[in-house]
Design a protein around this motif. Structure first.
Motif, mmCIF file in Angstrom:
data_model
loop_
_atom_site.group_PDB
_atom_site.id
_atom_site.type_symbol
_atom_site.label_atom_id
_atom_site.label_comp_id
_atom_site.label_asym_id
_atom_site.label_seq_id
_atom_site.Cartn_x
_atom_site.Cartn_y
_atom_site.Cartn_z
ATOM 1 N N GLY A 11 0.732 -1.399 -0.288
ATOM 2 C CA GLY A 11 -0.169 -0.013 0.129
ATOM 3 C C GLY A 11 0.818 1.179 -0.186
ATOM 4 O O GLY A 11 1.431 1.669 1.001
ATOM 5 N N GLY A 12 0.418 2.686 -1.157
ATOM 6 C CA GLY A 12 0.999 3.116 -1.069
ATOM 7 C C GLY A 12 0.171 4.424 -0.880
ATOM 8 O O GLY A 12 1.117 5.371 -2.015
ATOM 9 N N GLY A 13 -0.519 4.249 0.252
ATOM 10 C CA GLY A 13 -0.723 5.614 0.496
ATOM 11 C C GLY A 13 -0.463 6.474 1.157
ATOM 12 O O GLY A 13 0.921 6.426 2.061
ATOM 13 N N ALA A 14 -0.648 7.351 2.077
ATOM 14 C CA ALA A 14 -0.488 7.940 3.474
ATOM 15 C C ALA A 14 0.569 7.557 4.500
ATOM 16 O O ALA A 14 2.541 7.619 5.150
ATOM 17 C CB ALA A 14 -1.008 9.050 3.784
ATOM 18 N N ALA A 15 -0.068 5.928 4.781
ATOM 19 C CA ALA A 15 0.990 5.854 6.710
ATOM 20 C C ALA A 15 1.506 4.225 5.349
ATOM 21 O O ALA A 15 2.761 4.358 6.257
ATOM 22 C CB ALA A 15 -0.706 4.498 6.503
ATOM 23 N N HIS A 45 -4.670 12.196 -3.432
ATOM 24 C CA HIS A 45 -5.592 11.862 -4.818
ATOM 25 C C HIS A 45 -7.485 12.045 -4.648
ATOM 26 O O HIS A 45 -7.410 12.977 -5.688
ATOM 27 C CB HIS A 45 -5.466 11.098 -5.435
ATOM 28 C CG HIS A 45 -3.860 10.621 -5.951
ATOM 29 N ND1 HIS A 45 -3.463 11.166 -7.359
ATOM 30 C CD2 HIS A 45 -3.066 9.621 -5.513
ATOM 31 C CE1 HIS A 45 -2.180 10.965 -7.039
ATOM 32 N NE2 HIS A 45 -1.613 10.110 -6.170
ATOM 33 N N TYR A 46 -7.718 12.021 -3.514
ATOM 34 C CA TYR A 46 -9.076 11.955 -3.500
ATOM 35 C C TYR A 46 -10.193 12.399 -2.004
ATOM 36 O O TYR A 46 -11.064 12.336 -2.090
ATOM 37 C CB TYR A 46 -10.057 10.011 -3.297
ATOM 38 C CG TYR A 46 -9.320 9.555 -4.425
ATOM 39 C CD1 TYR A 46 -9.446 10.271 -6.052
ATOM 40 C CD2 TYR A 46 -8.998 8.283 -4.398
ATOM 41 C CE1 TYR A 46 -9.245 9.178 -6.947
ATOM 42 C CE2 TYR A 46 -8.007 8.152 -5.313
ATOM 43 C CZ TYR A 46 -8.452 8.736 -6.924
ATOM 44 O OH TYR A 46 -8.237 7.485 -7.879
ATOM 45 N N VAL A 74 -2.009 21.467 -7.037
ATOM 46 C CA VAL A 74 -1.324 21.045 -5.658
ATOM 47 C C VAL A 74 -1.446 19.567 -5.687
ATOM 48 O O VAL A 74 -0.343 19.326 -5.114
ATOM 49 C CB VAL A 74 -2.962 21.507 -4.531
ATOM 50 C CG1 VAL A 74 -2.054 21.264 -3.926
ATOM 51 C CG2 VAL A 74 -2.916 23.068 -4.212
ATOM 52 N N ILE A 75 -2.083 18.907 -6.334
ATOM 53 C CA ILE A 75 -1.723 17.092 -6.688
ATOM 54 C C ILE A 75 -0.822 17.459 -7.218
ATOM 55 O O ILE A 75 0.332 16.423 -6.267
ATOM 56 C CB ILE A 75 -2.902 16.846 -6.562
ATOM 57 C CG1 ILE A 75 -4.199 16.358 -5.472
ATOM 58 C CG2 ILE A 75 -2.895 14.862 -6.993
ATOM 59 C CD1 ILE A 75 -5.717 16.353 -6.952
ATOM 60 N N ALA A 76 -0.271 17.694 -8.182
ATOM 61 C CA ALA A 76 1.122 17.471 -8.803
ATOM 62 C C ALA A 76 2.073 18.230 -7.847
ATOM 63 O O ALA A 76 3.263 16.851 -8.360
ATOM 64 C CB ALA A 76 0.748 18.171 -10.059
ATOM 65 N N GLU A 141 -21.955 10.483 -6.929
ATOM 66 C CA GLU A 141 -20.119 10.578 -6.800
ATOM 67 C C GLU A 141 -19.959 10.096 -5.421
ATOM 68 O O GLU A 141 -20.692 9.689 -4.036
ATOM 69 C CB GLU A 141 -20.008 12.018 -7.308
ATOM 70 C CG GLU A 141 -20.692 12.313 -8.614
ATOM 71 C CD GLU A 141 -20.082 12.036 -9.482
ATOM 72 O OE1 GLU A 141 -19.164 11.513 -9.441
ATOM 73 O OE2 GLU A 141 -20.946 12.162 -10.536
ATOM 74 N N THR A 142 -18.177 9.803 -5.138
ATOM 75 C CA THR A 142 -18.160 9.561 -4.030
ATOM 76 C C THR A 142 -16.967 10.865 -3.704
ATOM 77 O O THR A 142 -16.045 11.452 -5.071
ATOM 78 C CB THR A 142 -17.741 8.371 -3.958
ATOM 79 O OG1 THR A 142 -16.271 8.039 -4.506
ATOM 80 C CG2 THR A 142 -19.077 7.449 -4.204
ATOM 81 N N ASN A 143 -15.945 10.241 -3.069
ATOM 82 C CA ASN A 143 -14.953 11.791 -2.603
ATOM 83 C C ASN A 143 -14.077 11.364 -3.679
ATOM 84 O O ASN A 143 -12.546 12.271 -4.840
ATOM 85 C CB ASN A 143 -14.663 11.956 -1.738
ATOM 86 C CG ASN A 143 -13.522 10.390 -0.571
ATOM 87 O OD1 ASN A 143 -14.357 9.437 -0.650
ATOM 88 N ND2 ASN A 143 -12.632 10.427 -1.186
ATOM 89 N N GLU A 144 -13.608 10.033 -4.296
ATOM 90 C CA GLU A 144 -13.303 9.377 -5.964
ATOM 91 C C GLU A 144 -13.943 9.868 -6.943
ATOM 92 O O GLU A 144 -12.394 9.849 -7.856
ATOM 93 C CB GLU A 144 -12.943 7.947 -5.412
ATOM 94 C CG GLU A 144 -12.615 7.328 -4.145
ATOM 95 C CD GLU A 144 -12.145 6.005 -4.236
ATOM 96 O OE1 GLU A 144 -11.480 5.706 -3.410
ATOM 97 O OE2 GLU A 144 -13.191 5.093 -5.054
ATOM 98 N N THR A 145 -14.510 10.376 -7.176
ATOM 99 C CA THR A 145 -14.906 10.868 -8.254
ATOM 100 C C THR A 145 -15.759 12.361 -8.356
ATOM 101 O O THR A 145 -15.620 13.201 -9.518
ATOM 102 C CB THR A 145 -16.105 9.914 -8.738
ATOM 103 O OG1 THR A 145 -17.406 10.032 -8.467
ATOM 104 C CG2 THR A 145 -16.462 8.412 -8.989
ATOM 105 N N LEU A 146 -16.164 12.915 -7.488
ATOM 106 C CA LEU A 146 -17.201 13.889 -7.379
ATOM 107 C C LEU A 146 -15.920 15.823 -8.206
ATOM 108 O O LEU A 146 -15.592 16.028 -8.755
ATOM 109 C CB LEU A 146 -16.748 14.831 -5.232
ATOM 110 C CG LEU A 146 -17.210 16.183 -5.451
ATOM 111 C CD1 LEU A 146 -18.813 15.897 -6.231
ATOM 112 C CD2 LEU A 146 -17.051 16.984 -4.692
#
Length: 450
Positions: A11-15, A45-46, A74-76, A141-146
């Motif tokens: 898993g390459g997320g924050a944690a 990302h989301y 900002v994400i970039a 929508e969800t926070n992944e698509t909004l």
């Protein structure tokens, strides 16, 4: 058995990236596995990054195209720090693909088999979408698509009045979307004191319906859907263009084949106080375990896990100073209780000059203390109040007393003076005790000042 790496982080997320970077800096042979090349996970990302950018930009403009451009920028910018090249420079090996366990020491990533001495599972979570009659993917929508929507709807229903629903609801309303929020709880912000919750309900200025459940959705035409909702047992309908689901997360563990590694789980992975799973050489952190679903919680867990991997199991996560913040305007802050408070002191923005100049008399800080005046918990509401309140978390972490907040000299006028106000209340009470008053008078007389 030949080991490809000493530690593999899944898993390459924050944690996961926190754990990977920390282990790499210690000289550990570590690899990280991420489903795709854009590492950084939900937060980048989301979640945190785009949502906080949206909250800020919604105060500046109603142009959705401009807001999206700023979110991407900002994400970039942050993505560079979470990129594959950076982690390879740190000394970590990066594998791209989904992982699943073969047994307690082997995983498969794509068509590649990898073996390690220890593992860290940090695969995060995804939005929960409830099973509702008539619902299809075109309706919500969800926070992944909004954040990728080409055009915002005129009317939107949000399911969930937690941090995600409130933050996105306020931001979207500020840029012109008509928002209605529904929540299954009978109390708004049920884990907060009622006075904080009441102030929040008034100042957020959102249409929030409690004790509500979405039971059916019907497509009326290409732009509109009809929602059938029960509110306090009464059936109602609402016509909107889109639904935003913000009613919790699901741990991303269903494709890991944890049984093969001897890892016990239900909806989340079972861990002990050292963050070990039922397979002791495998650790789990972040949204996959029963802990606060917060990026900074995952960071604290990552630090604990990597410490235990590197130096032996002696470190435990201390959540007592783990504050949560709803980043609306005003912000809503909570430092959770670790025991029952002996008493609670409070201060209002109506008595603090900087809150007066900012026309925010309703701002409120509440601090619970024990019999020795040590901090037990805290709550607050006010613009940018989270920055102010971290002084309280610091005192709690060191076991200091509430009255220590009176020791610094505070710049005038700042919002931090609200903490001094609370501390001074306690000091004044002590000074007004008859014994101390008699002693003070005697000293004054002895010095010939009376």
């Amino acid at each position: 058995m030949k080991m490809d790496h000493q530690v593999i982080v899944i898993g390459g997320g924050a944690a996961g990236l926190y754990a990977t970077a920390g282990l790499a800096r210690l000289g550990v042979d570590v690899a990280v596995v991420n489903a795709d090349a854009n590492m950084g996970g939900d937060c980048l990302h989301y979640g945190c990054v785009p949502s906080k950018t949206l909250l800020h930009m919604a105060q500046e403009t109603t142009d959705w195209t401009e807001i999206q451009a700023k979110m991407r920028a900002v994400i970039a910018e942050i993505q560079v720090h979470d990129s594959v090249p950076r982690f390879e420079e740190l000394g970590a090996t990066v594998y791209i693909g989904k992982a699943r366990f073969l047994d307690a020491h082997r995983i498969v990533v794509g068509d590649r088999e990898l073996c390690a001495k220890k593992f860290v599972i940090a695969t995060g979570s995804r939005p929960r979408v409830p099973n509702v009659a008539g619902l299809d993917v075109s309706m919500y929508e969800t926070n992944e698509t909004l954040f990728q929507m080409a055009k915002l709807p005129r009317k939107m229903a949000i399911i969930g009045a937690g941090p995600v629903g409130l933050e996105l609801g306020q931001a979207l309303q500020n840029i012109g979307v008509e928002i209605t929020i529904f929540d299954h709880n009978t109390e708004f912000l049920k884990h907060f004191s009622r006075d904080i919750a009441d102030i929040a309900l008034e100042k957020l200025d959102l249409a929030i319906h409690l004790d509500s459940e979405l039971i059916e959705v019907t497509r009326l035409n290409k732009d509109e859907i009809s929602l059938k909702i029960t509110e306090s047992g009464v059936e109602k309908t609402l016509v909107v263009e889109k639904i935003l689901f913000a009613a919790g997360q699901i741990a991303n563990i269903d494709t890991l084949e944890l049984e093969r590694a001897g890892i016990a789980y239900d909806t989340k992975i079972d861990t002990n106080r050292y963050l070990q799973t039922t397979a002791p050489h495998i650790y789990a952190i972040g949204d996959v375990i029963e802990s606060p679903s917060l990026t900074h919680a995952g960071g604290a867990e990552a630090r604990t896990a990597l410490t235990n991997i590197a130096f032996g199991n002696f470190s435990k996560v201390n959540y007592s100073t783990l504050a949560s913040v709803i980043y609306t305007k005003p912000e809503i802050y909570q430092l959770p209780a670790t025991q029952k408070a002996t008493r609670i002191l409070s201060a209002s923005g109506a008595n603090i000059d900087r809150f007066k100049t900012d026309n925010e008399p309703e701002a409120l800080v509440k601090i619970g203390i024990d019999a020795k005046a040590k901090i037990v918990h805290a709550e607050a509401i006010g613009t940018d109040i989270s920055t102010v309140m971290q002084q309280v978390a610091l005192l709690k972490s060191t076991g200091a007393k509430l009255t220590d907040l009176s020791k610094p000299i505070y710049p005038y006028p700042t919002k931090s003076e609200i903490l001094k106000n609370i501390s001074d209340q306690l000091l004044t009470e002590k000074l007004e005790k008859p014994f101390l008053q008699r002693l003070i008078r005697k000293i004054i007389q002895w010095r010939g000042l009376s």
